[in-house]
Design an enzyme around this catalytic site. Structure first.
Site, PDB file in Angstrom:
ATOM      1  N   ASP A  54     -22.574  71.874  94.373  1.00 27.22           N
ATOM      2  CA  ASP A  54     -21.248  72.208  93.842  1.00 27.22           C
ATOM      3  C   ASP A  54     -21.487  72.341  92.343  1.00 27.22           C
ATOM      4  OD1 ASP A  54     -18.753  72.198  92.617  1.00 27.22           O
ATOM      5  OD2 ASP A  54     -17.848  71.112  94.279  1.00 27.22           O
ATOM      6  N   HIS A  55     -21.518  73.578  91.858  1.00 28.79           N
ATOM      7  CA  HIS A  55     -22.009  73.759  90.487  1.00 28.79           C
ATOM      8  C   HIS A  55     -21.106  73.098  89.448  1.00 28.79           C
ATOM      9  CE1 HIS A  55     -19.331  77.264  90.731  1.00 28.79           C
ATOM     10  NE2 HIS A  55     -19.221  77.138  89.431  1.00 28.79           N
TER      11      HIS A  55
ATOM     12  N   HIS B  63     -14.556  71.981  94.499  1.00 29.95           N
ATOM     13  CA  HIS B  63     -14.634  71.750  93.049  1.00 29.95           C
ATOM     14  C   HIS B  63     -13.559  70.772  92.540  1.00 29.95           C
ATOM     15  CE1 HIS B  63     -17.374  74.975  93.304  1.00 29.95           C
ATOM     16  NE2 HIS B  63     -16.498  75.955  93.285  1.00 29.95           N
TER      17      HIS B  63
END
Ligand code: NAP
Length: 483
Positions: A177-178, A240
């Protein structure tokens, strides 16, 4: 101040989907920047893999073009570029076929870290895991990196977890999950657990509410078909925004160590109340001028999928009982802005009288643009004429505060290096993902069965009016989304 470069072991990183958009825009540029920083040991290799038939030289040409397009121009140095390309190889492989695997196996070396980045459609994750295993390419120390989306509901996430678990241990699986790789997000942990200042106030006694906003100016454009099957809840909230919420709400872990952090995040997800229908507002952007509406973008005039969502969430535990978390995210909004705002309560008693007005401390953590933090504090307005109070921001923009040589590292860059180091702290564990879907699923199911239509909103606005009402009815206001 020059940032320290921590060496990593020599690695072979295979990127399945090495010709795709994500590889070109994020993964390869990130690796190139690490190469420039001296963090890619000499013998390390990057192996692009996709179905297209080409040799190393043709793939290097593609990578060269991608780097010229997506790396900051001042970093594109011809000599460095060629040095980096020397580490790049290519193997033509169909994830669902049998050709190419032997060649990949022959490329693997015993004495270095093997990592496999699954930058392909999620429907191929299972096939890749199976073949890596069958062909003896992955060893027990190998790592796989899995892109989002991780399932589209609890059942599919469980099934994917099961498939991956047939071939890899949880300690080998890096669900990316950047958002977790962003400098500010990690600073949120440093802020909370590295200072004594905030933690005593970090609870419902002192925090009135928390706002999390991830606003985008772009529409769904070319990926309308894909987006329409997911919507803002699946695309942004379940992963996110949920991760951001966890980092704000979690208890201090005993150590900054993968399972200690992930255990605490999991407890937060499990403490989330189901959200009441009246606490959810969904929206779709309208047409403005020549810019098509959501329904036109997805070419389905009857779509009920949301391009905007706002929700009021309760974390049911001692720390947060009574402090709502308001989250919102959407497309075609006024500005590209991601931030977390911790809005503290009023001082319990004002010694300055009513004319001093109402003032509140607000801690804002900006993810984009200009990663940084701001603490709004109340001071006396300068000058004569009594005690008038004003709010002023104590502002720290990281790029300014830390100097140009400390340019904020791209999230992908940091996360890929964490994979090579074998550090899973910033990656989601299987049970976390499943818990997040278990919380999300009933809401999606409810509005699907009731066939709820999202509200309309004007492009360039802050979303539907109804979203403002979520807070107005409790005499609160969303923070402005500013251009
Ligand atoms: P993309 O541009 O469509 O690229 C897909 C890649 O997969 C191409 O290299 C393609 O090359 C390869 N491929 C397709 N079928 C294959 C097969 N059967 N065997 C082997 N390779 C195959 O997709 P993307 O945007 O890069 O996205 C990749 C993954 O990242 C997806 O899971 C996506 O959800 C996720 N993701 C992307 C972004 C983004 O910004 N792009 C952001 C977050 C997550 P060939 O056609 O030559 O095989």
């Amino acid at each position: 101040m020059v940032s320290r470069v921590i060496p990593v072991d020599t690695f072979d990183l295979t990127i399945f989907g090495g010709t795709g958009d994500l590889a070109r825009r994020k993964i390869l540029p990130g690796l190139y920047r690490r190469y420039l920083a001296g963090q890619m040991p000499d013998a390390s290799r990057i192996v692009g893999a996709a179905r297209s038939d080409m040799d190393d030289a043709a793939y290097r040409d593609e990578v060269r073009e991608a780097l010229k397009e997506f790396v900051e121009p001042h970093l594109v140095d011809p000599e460095a570029l060629e040095g980096f390309l020397g580490c790049v190889h290519y193997v033509a492989i169909d994830a669902t076929g049998e050709s190419g695997w032997r060649k990949l196996r022959d490329l693997m070396r015993a004495d270095c870290v093997r990592a496999f980045y699954f930058s392909v459609a999620p429907s191929l994750f299972g096939a890749l895991a199976e073949r890596l295993h069958e062909h003896g390419i992955a060893d027990p120390q190998s790592r796989i990196v899995v892109e989002k989306p991780f399932g589209r509901d609890l059942a599919s996430a469980r099934s994917l977890n099961r498939t991956l678990a047939e071939h890899f241990d949880e300690a080998q699986i890096y669900r990316i999950d950047h958002y977790l790789g962003k400098e500010t997000v990690q600073n949120l942990m440093a802020l909370r657990f590295g200072n004594v200042l905030f933690e005593p106030l970090w609870n419902s006694q002192y925090v009135d509410h928390i706002q999390i906003t991830v606003a985008e100016t772009v529409g769904v454009g070319g990926r309308g078909g894909y987006y329409d099957k997911s919507g803002a809840m699946r695309d942004m909230v379940q992963n996110h925004l949920m991760q951001l919420l966890c980092l704000i709400a979690m208890e201090p872990p005993s150590q900054f160590e993968p399972d200690a952090v992930r255990d605490e995040k999991l407890k937060v997800i499990r403490a989330l109340d189901p959200v009441r229908p009246e606490d959810i507002v969904r929206g779709q952007y309208e047409r403005r001028g020549d810019t098509p509406s959501y329904l036109e973008d997805v070419e389905d005039g009857d779509s009920r999928t949301e391009s905007f969502i706002a929700m009021k969430i309760h974390v049911s535990n001692w720390r947060w009982a009574g402090t709502p978390f308001y989250v919102r995210t959407g497309k075609r909004l006024r500005a590209r802005q991601s931030e977390i705002a911790v809005v503290f309560k009023d001082a319990p008693h004002s010694i300055f009288g009513a004319e001093a007005g109402r003032h509140r401390n607000v801690l804002t953590i900006r993810l984009q643009p200009n990663e940084g933090m701001t603490l709004v504090t109340t001071i006396k307005e300068p000058g004569l004429g009594g005690m008038r109070l004003i709010d002023v921001p104590l502002d720290m923009t990281f790029a300014e505060a830390l100097g140009a040589e400390n340019e904020v590292t791209d999230a992908y860059e940091r996360l890929i290096m964490d994979v090579i180091r074998g550090n899973q702290t910033l990656f989601m564990r299987g049970d976390e993902v499943e818990a997040a879907w278990a919380w999300t699923d009933p809401m999606i199911e409810r509005w699907s069965t009731r066939d709820d239509r999202p509200f309309r909103y004007e492009p360039g606005s802050s979303g539907p009016e109804e979203s403002s009402m979520l807070l107005h009815r409790e005499t609160r206001r969303w923070r402005e989304i500013r251009e």
